[in-house]
Design a protein around this motif. Structure first.
Motif, PDB file in Angstrom:
ATOM      1  N   PRO A 118     -31.581 -20.858 -22.587  1.00 30.64           N
ATOM      2  CA  PRO A 118     -31.644 -20.143 -24.007  1.00 30.64           C
ATOM      3  C   PRO A 118     -30.522 -20.804 -24.992  1.00 30.64           C
ATOM      4  O   PRO A 118     -30.894 -20.659 -26.073  1.00 30.64           O
ATOM      5  N   ASP A 119     -29.673 -21.402 -24.686  1.00 25.06           N
ATOM      6  CA  ASP A 119     -28.641 -21.916 -25.138  1.00 25.06           C
ATOM      7  C   ASP A 119     -29.082 -23.204 -25.949  1.00 25.06           C
ATOM      8  O   ASP A 119     -28.440 -23.861 -26.942  1.00 25.06           O
ATOM      9  N   GLU A 120     -30.080 -23.921 -25.279  1.00 29.27           N
ATOM     10  CA  GLU A 120     -30.320 -25.340 -25.818  1.00 29.27           C
ATOM     11  C   GLU A 120     -31.982 -25.355 -26.360  1.00 29.27           C
ATOM     12  O   GLU A 120     -32.340 -26.252 -27.098  1.00 29.27           O
ATOM     13  N   GLY A 121     -32.657 -24.289 -25.907  1.00 32.58           N
ATOM     14  CA  GLY A 121     -34.135 -24.315 -26.780  1.00 32.58           C
ATOM     15  C   GLY A 121     -34.911 -25.058 -25.880  1.00 32.58           C
ATOM     16  O   GLY A 121     -34.795 -25.804 -24.912  1.00 32.58           O
ATOM     17  N   LEU A 122     -36.341 -25.170 -26.222  1.00 30.03           N
ATOM     18  CA  LEU A 122     -37.397 -25.660 -25.696  1.00 30.03           C
ATOM     19  C   LEU A 122     -37.282 -27.263 -25.489  1.00 30.03           C
ATOM     20  O   LEU A 122     -37.824 -27.898 -24.680  1.00 30.03           O
ATOM     21  N   MET A 123     -36.808 -27.859 -26.686  1.00 26.58           N
ATOM     22  CA  MET A 123     -36.801 -29.248 -26.736  1.00 26.58           C
ATOM     23  C   MET A 123     -35.537 -29.805 -26.224  1.00 26.58           C
ATOM     24  O   MET A 123     -34.621 -30.350 -26.774  1.00 26.58           O
ATOM     25  N   SER A 124     -35.044 -29.644 -24.840  1.00 28.44           N
ATOM     26  CA  SER A 124     -34.076 -30.114 -24.277  1.00 28.44           C
ATOM     27  C   SER A 124     -34.332 -30.580 -23.096  1.00 28.44           C
ATOM     28  O   SER A 124     -35.432 -30.526 -22.493  1.00 28.44           O
ATOM     29  N   GLU A 125     -33.359 -31.409 -22.463  1.00 27.43           N
ATOM     30  CA  GLU A 125     -33.473 -32.202 -21.281  1.00 27.43           C
ATOM     31  C   GLU A 125     -33.649 -31.170 -20.073  1.00 27.43           C
ATOM     32  O   GLU A 125     -34.129 -31.348 -19.110  1.00 27.43           O
ATOM     33  N   ALA A 126     -32.978 -29.900 -20.298  1.00 27.28           N
ATOM     34  CA  ALA A 126     -32.996 -29.011 -19.189  1.00 27.28           C
ATOM     35  C   ALA A 126     -34.285 -28.342 -19.165  1.00 27.28           C
ATOM     36  O   ALA A 126     -34.449 -27.441 -18.129  1.00 27.28           O
ATOM     37  N   THR A 127     -35.350 -28.413 -20.107  1.00 26.10           N
ATOM     38  CA  THR A 127     -36.533 -27.759 -19.941  1.00 26.10           C
ATOM     39  C   THR A 127     -37.355 -28.451 -18.984  1.00 26.10           C
ATOM     40  O   THR A 127     -37.492 -29.636 -18.844  1.00 26.10           O
ATOM     41  N   ILE A 128     -37.689 -27.587 -17.835  1.00 24.98           N
ATOM     42  CA  ILE A 128     -38.335 -27.971 -16.644  1.00 24.98           C
ATOM     43  C   ILE A 128     -39.878 -27.201 -16.271  1.00 24.98           C
ATOM     44  O   ILE A 128     -39.754 -26.095 -16.879  1.00 24.98           O
ATOM     45  N   ALA A 129     -40.533 -27.929 -16.048  1.00 24.26           N
ATOM     46  CA  ALA A 129     -41.868 -27.456 -15.446  1.00 24.26           C
ATOM     47  C   ALA A 129     -42.045 -27.894 -13.965  1.00 24.26           C
ATOM     48  O   ALA A 129     -41.997 -28.946 -13.762  1.00 24.26           O
ATOM     49  N   ALA A 130     -42.291 -26.824 -13.385  1.00 22.49           N
ATOM     50  CA  ALA A 130     -42.475 -26.755 -11.790  1.00 22.49           C
ATOM     51  C   ALA A 130     -43.886 -26.476 -11.529  1.00 22.49           C
ATOM     52  O   ALA A 130     -44.317 -25.353 -11.756  1.00 22.49           O
ATOM     53  N   ALA A 131     -44.795 -27.395 -11.260  1.00 25.33           N
ATOM     54  CA  ALA A 131     -46.070 -27.296 -10.901  1.00 25.33           C
ATOM     55  C   ALA A 131     -46.669 -27.540  -9.820  1.00 25.33           C
ATOM     56  O   ALA A 131     -46.066 -28.214  -9.150  1.00 25.33           O
ATOM     57  N   ASN A 132     -47.897 -26.818  -9.503  1.00 22.68           N
ATOM     58  CA  ASN A 132     -48.508 -27.274  -8.126  1.00 22.68           C
ATOM     59  C   ASN A 132     -47.940 -26.697  -7.082  1.00 22.68           C
ATOM     60  O   ASN A 132     -47.999 -27.411  -6.050  1.00 22.68           O
ATOM     61  N   HIS A 133     -47.288 -25.529  -7.025  1.00 22.29           N
ATOM     62  CA  HIS A 133     -46.443 -24.985  -5.923  1.00 22.29           C
ATOM     63  C   HIS A 133     -47.957 -23.898  -5.436  1.00 22.29           C
ATOM     64  O   HIS A 133     -48.781 -23.578  -5.951  1.00 22.29           O
ATOM     65  N   HIS A 134     -47.377 -23.041  -4.304  1.00 22.44           N
ATOM     66  CA  HIS A 134     -48.521 -22.206  -3.708  1.00 22.44           C
ATOM     67  C   HIS A 134     -48.259 -21.037  -4.170  1.00 22.44           C
ATOM     68  O   HIS A 134     -49.119 -19.959  -3.866  1.00 22.44           O
ATOM     69  N   THR A 135     -47.137 -20.546  -4.852  1.00 26.82           N
ATOM     70  CA  THR A 135     -47.226 -19.097  -5.445  1.00 26.82           C
ATOM     71  C   THR A 135     -46.337 -19.222  -6.864  1.00 26.82           C
ATOM     72  O   THR A 135     -45.412 -20.394  -7.065  1.00 26.82           O
ATOM     73  N   ILE A 136     -46.493 -18.335  -7.744  1.00 26.53           N
ATOM     74  CA  ILE A 136     -45.570 -18.349  -9.132  1.00 26.53           C
ATOM     75  C   ILE A 136     -44.404 -18.080  -8.582  1.00 26.53           C
ATOM     76  O   ILE A 136     -43.465 -18.839  -9.347  1.00 26.53           O
ATOM     77  N   GLU A 137     -43.809 -17.540  -7.473  1.00 27.21           N
ATOM     78  CA  GLU A 137     -42.359 -17.186  -7.257  1.00 27.21           C
ATOM     79  C   GLU A 137     -41.727 -18.514  -6.763  1.00 27.21           C
ATOM     80  O   GLU A 137     -40.745 -18.914  -7.116  1.00 27.21           O
ATOM     81  N   ALA A 138     -42.424 -19.461  -5.809  1.00 25.96           N
ATOM     82  CA  ALA A 138     -41.966 -20.449  -5.465  1.00 25.96           C
ATOM     83  C   ALA A 138     -41.838 -21.669  -6.706  1.00 25.96           C
ATOM     84  O   ALA A 138     -41.021 -22.269  -7.027  1.00 25.96           O
ATOM     85  N   ALA A 139     -42.911 -21.568  -7.820  1.00 22.45           N
ATOM     86  CA  ALA A 139     -42.869 -22.434  -9.025  1.00 22.45           C
ATOM     87  C   ALA A 139     -41.587 -21.969  -9.692  1.00 22.45           C
ATOM     88  O   ALA A 139     -40.660 -22.674 -10.278  1.00 22.45           O
ATOM     89  N   SER A 140     -41.504 -20.612  -9.904  1.00 18.45           N
ATOM     90  CA  SER A 140     -40.203 -20.226 -10.790  1.00 18.45           C
ATOM     91  C   SER A 140     -38.990 -20.456 -10.057  1.00 18.45           C
ATOM     92  O   SER A 140     -37.903 -20.950 -10.893  1.00 18.45           O
TER      93      SER A 140
END
Length: 178
Positions: A68-90
């Motif tokens: 939240p301190d850096e916003g969307l266009m930051s190196e810290a923005t991460i997409a974790a995809a192709n997991h088996h549950t939304i909880e694991a991806a989160s």
């Protein structure tokens, strides 16, 4: 599988393997997916709209975390995809984002990608594992931590294939077996 975004559940736990026929009845199609934006108060409307457009191309189950301190266009923005549950991806997205952030505030999930028409089911597989289920004959093993999966004629072969896909996949267990 984690992908830096710029490049680009408390769901039911499976306690024992199900048969291929039972799995076929439980799995969602590998596409399409739906996106839920959770960025109220964190993202301006234009960024939320852009994020929804980009997130729809992520394979489910996926989560996008930002600092939240850096916003969307930051190196810290991460997409974790192709997991088996939304909880694991989160969990994966938050861990990677928090490791990369420079700000003081903890990272937050701003988007989640699930199969279209999602509802909790006792078996959930990533979009890619669901697609590979078409080639199922014997056993399919999954890693809850990494989203890895593997097919094999036997349970042992499926676990070995799952572990071989990702070095970090040390928790591969059989999810589907005859």
């Amino acid at each position: 599988m984690m992908v830096p975004f710029l490049l680009l559940s408390a769901g039911p736990a499976l306690s024992q393997a199900v048969t291929g026929d039972a799995a076929a009845a439980l799995l969602f199609p590998p596409a399409p997916a739906e996106v839920e934006i959770n960025g109220q108060g964190v993202l301006p409307k234009d960024q939320a709209k852009m994020l929804a457009m980009v997130a729809k191309d992520q394979p489910y189950y996926a989560a996008i975390a930002i600092s939240p301190d850096e916003g969307l266009m930051s190196e810290a923005t991460i997409a974790a995809a192709n997991h088996h549950t939304i909880e694991a991806a989160s969990t994966a997205a938050l861990a990677e984002c928090n490791a990369k952030k420079k700000g003081a505030a903890d990272c937050v999930i701003v988007a989640q990608v699930r199969p279209e028409g999602w509802e909790a089911r006792p078996l959930q597989l990533s979009a890619s594992a669901t697609a590979d289920f078409q080639n199922y004959s014997g056993a399919l093993a999954i890693s809850a931590l990494t989203g890895s999966w593997g097919l094999g004629a036997t349970a042992e072969e499926a676990v070995a294939a799952c572990t071989a896909k990702q070095e970090a996949a040390t928790d591969c267990t059989v999810a589907i077996a005859e």
